[in-house]
Design a protein around this motif. Structure first.
Motif, short mmCIF file in Angstrom:
data_model
loop_
_atom_site.label_atom_id
_atom_site.label_comp_id
_atom_site.label_asym_id
_atom_site.label_seq_id
_atom_site.Cartn_x
_atom_site.Cartn_y
_atom_site.Cartn_z
N SER A 237 -6.46 14.30 5.39
CA SER A 237 -6.89 13.08 4.73
C SER A 237 -5.67 12.25 4.33
CB SER A 237 -7.73 13.41 3.50
OG SER A 237 -8.32 12.25 2.98
N CYS A 238 -5.79 10.95 4.44
CA CYS A 238 -4.75 10.02 4.03
C CYS A 238 -5.37 9.11 2.97
CB CYS A 238 -4.26 9.22 5.23
SG CYS A 238 -3.00 7.99 4.85
N THR A 239 -4.88 9.21 1.76
CA THR A 239 -5.40 8.42 0.66
C THR A 239 -4.48 7.24 0.40
OG1 THR A 239 -6.39 10.38 -0.34
CG2 THR A 239 -6.11 8.45 -1.75
N ALA A 240 -5.06 6.05 0.40
CA ALA A 240 -4.29 4.84 0.18
C ALA A 240 -4.47 4.35 -1.25
CB ALA A 240 -4.73 3.76 1.16
N SER A 241 -3.43 3.77 -1.79
CA SER A 241 -3.49 3.16 -3.12
C SER A 241 -2.69 1.87 -3.11
CB SER A 241 -2.95 4.12 -4.19
OG SER A 241 -1.61 4.46 -3.93
N SER B 263 -11.38 8.80 11.39
CA SER B 263 -12.42 8.02 10.73
C SER B 263 -11.85 7.47 9.43
CB SER B 263 -13.65 8.86 10.45
OG SER B 263 -13.34 9.93 9.57
N ARG B 264 -12.54 6.52 8.87
CA ARG B 264 -12.10 6.00 7.59
C ARG B 264 -13.29 5.77 6.68
NH1 ARG B 264 -10.29 -0.33 8.06
NH2 ARG B 264 -12.41 -1.13 8.10
N ASP B 265 -13.03 5.83 5.39
CA ASP B 265 -14.04 5.59 4.37
C ASP B 265 -13.50 4.49 3.47
OD1 ASP B 265 -15.64 5.64 2.06
OD2 ASP B 265 -16.11 7.76 2.34
N THR B 266 -14.01 3.30 3.64
CA THR B 266 -13.48 2.17 2.88
C THR B 266 -13.81 2.28 1.39
OG1 THR B 266 -15.42 0.87 3.46
CG2 THR B 266 -13.48 0.62 4.84
N ALA B 267 -14.91 2.94 1.05
CA ALA B 267 -15.27 3.11 -0.36
C ALA B 267 -14.26 4.01 -1.07
CB ALA B 267 -16.67 3.67 -0.48
N LYS B 268 -13.80 5.04 -0.36
CA LYS B 268 -12.83 5.96 -0.94
C LYS B 268 -11.39 5.54 -0.65
CE LYS B 268 -15.86 10.00 -0.63
NZ LYS B 268 -16.03 11.37 -0.05
N ASN B 269 -11.23 4.56 0.23
CA ASN B 269 -9.91 4.08 0.65
C ASN B 269 -9.10 5.20 1.32
OD1 ASN B 269 -8.72 1.51 0.75
ND2 ASN B 269 -7.24 2.02 -0.84
N VAL C 249 0.84 -1.18 0.00
CA VAL C 249 0.00 0.00 0.00
C VAL C 249 0.88 1.24 0.00
CG1 VAL C 249 -0.21 0.22 2.53
CG2 VAL C 249 -2.05 1.05 1.04
N GLN C 250 0.43 2.28 -0.68
CA GLN C 250 1.10 3.58 -0.64
C GLN C 250 0.13 4.58 -0.01
OE1 GLN C 250 0.94 2.02 -4.01
NE2 GLN C 250 2.63 0.83 -3.15
N LEU C 251 0.68 5.52 0.75
CA LEU C 251 -0.15 6.48 1.46
C LEU C 251 0.24 7.90 1.08
CD1 LEU C 251 0.02 4.94 5.05
CD2 LEU C 251 -1.72 4.54 3.30
N GLN C 252 -0.75 8.76 0.98
CA GLN C 252 -0.49 10.17 0.71
C GLN C 252 -1.36 11.01 1.63
OE1 GLN C 252 -0.43 11.30 -3.36
NE2 GLN C 252 -0.18 13.48 -2.95
N ALA C 253 -0.71 11.82 2.45
CA ALA C 253 -1.42 12.69 3.37
C ALA C 253 -1.61 14.07 2.74
CB ALA C 253 -0.65 12.82 4.68
N SER C 254 -2.74 14.67 3.06
CA SER C 254 -3.03 16.01 2.54
C SER C 254 -3.92 16.75 3.51
CB SER C 254 -3.70 15.91 1.17
OG SER C 254 -4.93 15.22 1.28
N GLY C 255 -4.05 18.07 3.28
CA GLY C 255 -4.99 18.85 4.05
C GLY C 255 -4.37 19.81 5.05
N GLY C 256 -3.06 19.77 5.20
CA GLY C 256 -2.42 20.66 6.15
C GLY C 256 -2.50 22.11 5.71
N GLY C 257 -2.14 23.00 6.63
CA GLY C 257 -2.17 24.41 6.30
C GLY C 257 -1.95 25.26 7.53
#
Length: 124
Positions: free
Chosen positions: A20-24, A70-76, A1-9
């Motif tokens: 958000s952490c998006t997995a692929s 929280s997690r969203d399995t549909a969006k991974n 799995v690869q992870l990408q975090a986003s949303g900081g500021g």
């Protein structure tokens, strides 16, 4: 799995921010996942985790009641909703994953895969 975090500021104290952490490459349903944070010169510390299956969450005392994982399995994806932010929450936030089916993990060394980090800056 690869992870990408986003949303900081950059936000003011008292504001909210969602990371958000998006997995692929694989489904997050196969993993225990967590958020950590790190200030330069200090060790990476656990913010909280969500167990495999989404069956339970854990938060460190310094974010309990303010942050929600929280997690969203549909969006991974896995999210970190941060409310009532404080200047001491300023850090680079990392998402992490460990292929697992039921354990609870608290240490950075437990996790196999990391996102690249996203910087959160809270001004007073």
């Amino acid at each position: 799995v690869q992870l990408q975090a986003s949303g900081g500021g950059l936000v003011q104290a008292g504001a909210s921010l969602n990371l958000s952490c998006t997995a692929s490459g694989d489904s997050i349903t196969n993993y225990a996942m967590a958020w950590f944070r790190q200030i330069p010169g200090k060790r990476r510390e656990l913010v909280g985790h969500i167990k495999w299956g989404g069956s339970g969450t854990y938060y460190e005392d310094f974010v309990k009641g303010r942050f929600t994982i929280s997690r969203d399995t549909a969006k991974n994806t896995m999210d970190l909703q941060m409310n009532s932010l404080k200047p001491e929450d300023t850090a680079t936030y990392y998402c992490a994953a460990k292929r697992d089916y039921g354990g609870a993990y608290f240490y950075a060394s437990d996790f196999e895969t990391w996102g690249q980090g996203t910087l959160v800056t809270v001004s007073s």
